[in-house]
Scaffold this motif. Sequence first.
Motif, PDB file in Angstrom:
ATOM      1  N   TYR A   1       0.827  -1.205   0.000  1.00 10.51           N
ATOM      2  CA  TYR A   1       0.000   0.000   0.000  1.00 10.51           C
ATOM      3  C   TYR A   1       0.863   1.256   0.000  1.00 10.51           C
ATOM      4  O   TYR A   1       0.529   2.255  -0.650  1.00 10.51           O
ATOM      5  CB  TYR A   1      -0.935   0.008   1.211  1.00 10.51           C
ATOM      6  N   GLY A   2       1.991   1.223   0.714  1.00 12.71           N
ATOM      7  CA  GLY A   2       2.882   2.386   0.743  1.00 12.71           C
ATOM      8  C   GLY A   2       3.388   2.753  -0.640  1.00 12.71           C
ATOM      9  O   GLY A   2       3.469   3.930  -1.009  1.00 12.71           O
TER      10      GLY A   2
ATOM     11  N   GLY B   1       2.414   6.388   9.245  1.00 14.76           N
ATOM     12  CA  GLY B   1       1.474   7.301   9.886  1.00 14.76           C
ATOM     13  C   GLY B   1       0.788   8.235   8.910  1.00 14.76           C
ATOM     14  O   GLY B   1      -0.203   8.888   9.257  1.00 14.76           O
ATOM     15  N   CYS B   2       1.320   8.322   7.680  1.00 15.07           N
ATOM     16  CA  CYS B   2       0.718   9.169   6.645  1.00 15.07           C
ATOM     17  C   CYS B   2      -0.242   8.375   5.756  1.00 15.07           C
ATOM     18  O   CYS B   2      -0.666   8.866   4.703  1.00 15.07           O
ATOM     19  CB  CYS B   2       1.806   9.787   5.764  1.00 15.07           C
ATOM     20  N   SER B   3      -0.582   7.167   6.168  1.00 14.93           N
ATOM     21  CA  SER B   3      -1.374   6.283   5.318  1.00 14.93           C
ATOM     22  C   SER B   3      -2.832   6.701   5.192  1.00 14.93           C
ATOM     23  O   SER B   3      -3.575   6.154   4.387  1.00 14.93           O
ATOM     24  CB  SER B   3      -1.317   4.854   5.868  1.00 14.93           C
TER      25      SER B   3
ATOM     26  N   ASN C   1      -5.725   7.755  10.160  1.00 16.17           N
ATOM     27  CA  ASN C   1      -6.340   8.687  11.116  1.00 16.17           C
ATOM     28  C   ASN C   1      -7.646   9.234  10.553  1.00 16.17           C
ATOM     29  O   ASN C   1      -8.655   9.347  11.259  1.00 16.17           O
ATOM     30  CB  ASN C   1      -5.372   9.832  11.429  1.00 16.17           C
ATOM     31  N   GLY C   2      -7.626   9.595   9.275  1.00 17.40           N
ATOM     32  CA  GLY C   2      -8.851  10.047   8.625  1.00 17.40           C
ATOM     33  C   GLY C   2      -9.861   8.928   8.492  1.00 17.40           C
ATOM     34  O   GLY C   2     -11.072   9.140   8.615  1.00 17.40           O
ATOM     35  N   PHE C   3      -9.374   7.721   8.248  1.00 14.22           N
ATOM     36  CA  PHE C   3     -10.208   6.521   8.173  1.00 14.22           C
ATOM     37  C   PHE C   3     -10.986   6.349   9.480  1.00 14.22           C
ATOM     38  O   PHE C   3     -12.202   6.131   9.479  1.00 14.22           O
ATOM     39  CB  PHE C   3      -9.269   5.340   7.931  1.00 14.22           C
ATOM     40  N   GLU C   4     -10.285   6.462  10.617  1.00 15.45           N
ATOM     41  CA  GLU C   4     -10.930   6.304  11.922  1.00 15.45           C
ATOM     42  C   GLU C   4     -11.877   7.462  12.216  1.00 15.45           C
ATOM     43  O   GLU C   4     -12.980   7.253  12.735  1.00 15.45           O
ATOM     44  CB  GLU C   4      -9.867   6.205  13.017  1.00 15.45           C
ATOM     45  N   LEU C   5     -11.447   8.688  11.898  1.00 16.34           N
ATOM     46  CA  LEU C   5     -12.309   9.850  12.134  1.00 16.34           C
ATOM     47  C   LEU C   5     -13.608   9.727  11.345  1.00 16.34           C
ATOM     48  O   LEU C   5     -14.702   9.988  11.876  1.00 16.34           O
ATOM     49  CB  LEU C   5     -11.577  11.134  11.742  1.00 16.34           C
TER      50      LEU C   5
ATOM     51  N   LEU D   1      -9.357   7.733   1.600  1.00 15.45           N
ATOM     52  CA  LEU D   1      -8.032   7.288   1.168  1.00 15.45           C
ATOM     53  C   LEU D   1      -7.548   8.082  -0.044  1.00 15.45           C
ATOM     54  O   LEU D   1      -6.372   8.466  -0.118  1.00 15.45           O
ATOM     55  CB  LEU D   1      -8.056   5.791   0.855  1.00 15.45           C
ATOM     56  N   VAL D   2      -8.447   8.349  -0.986  1.00 15.57           N
ATOM     57  CA  VAL D   2      -8.074   9.168  -2.141  1.00 15.57           C
ATOM     58  C   VAL D   2      -7.783  10.596  -1.693  1.00 15.57           C
ATOM     59  O   VAL D   2      -6.812  11.231  -2.144  1.00 15.57           O
ATOM     60  CB  VAL D   2      -9.183   9.146  -3.207  1.00 15.57           C
TER      61      VAL D   2
END
Length: 308
Positions: free
Chosen positions: A166-167, A207-209, A212-216, A249-250
């Motif tokens: 994914y990275g 950590g830039c994956s 955090n936004g996914f969880e939020l 993710l996008v």
Amino acid sequence: MRRVVPAEGLAVRRIFMLVLALTLSAIAADQFAAPILHTNTPLWATAACLLLIWRRGEWRSAFGDGALDQVLTKRRLAVFFAAHFLLILFARWMTSTFQPLAGTPTAGGIGIAAWKLTLLVPTLVLLPLARWRELLAAYRPEIVAALVVFITYSPWRTAQVIWPWYGQLLGRFVYVLARLAVPGMGYVSDLTPTLTGPDLDITIFQGCSGLNGFELFGYLFGLVTFLDWNRLRKGRTLFAYFAGLLVILVGNAVRIASYVVLGNHGFADFVLRFHLSAGWIFFSVIFLAYLSLTYRWMLKKETAVLQP
């Protein structure tokens, strides 16, 4: 108009909520008695199912007349508590063996994570198989929602496993977006890809994956779902949830690309200083924009009922 709920329907509701409450309490006790068992996923999944059934506000009986009297028997309760007690004993016995592997992105760590999910297994003995089938039919939307929470609540372990692939996908996508505005930009393929520019190099760590936004997104979408559960079209809501995760993710890739562009056009200090805090604002804006586009589409059509 006051809603009238049949007494038998209320009894079914109490039975299922009692089963979920027992499960929630037993899992919490297991994790307190044997910390090696700690995992939030089964707790949140069970709590989500319990809250949505409570929020539903209308229950129709899933059992036949008189069936509830013999469903939750003392024998089944005894087996349920004995199974959890044995799980605690086994976990405490194996703690020294499992502890070095727990939480690691190895086959052993993944196996231990899967083993922790067996905390949900004793719940199956509380009701006969036929009753579980009937409950699945009666409360399918709530159970599906709980499964979604179960699958997507904690994506970090999955991210650790798939990060090498994914990275690279994320790094290449950001590179394609940013090079349009940053001439001469380079790409260094590594476990943590680096985009090189004339003024600023950006390294994409795990950590830039975008998790955090996914969880939020999951927390905010879950809150909206809980509050409007009775007004939502469940199939559309499920689709909107997974589509929203893809949008996040996008959007994360676009966010990183914007840092690359800004950092190489005279705003390197700004990017280095505010890129962490700006991420929460960015993901919150994405959620609000996405919700504004999909909210009405997820709602049921309201129909007016005239009372004589």
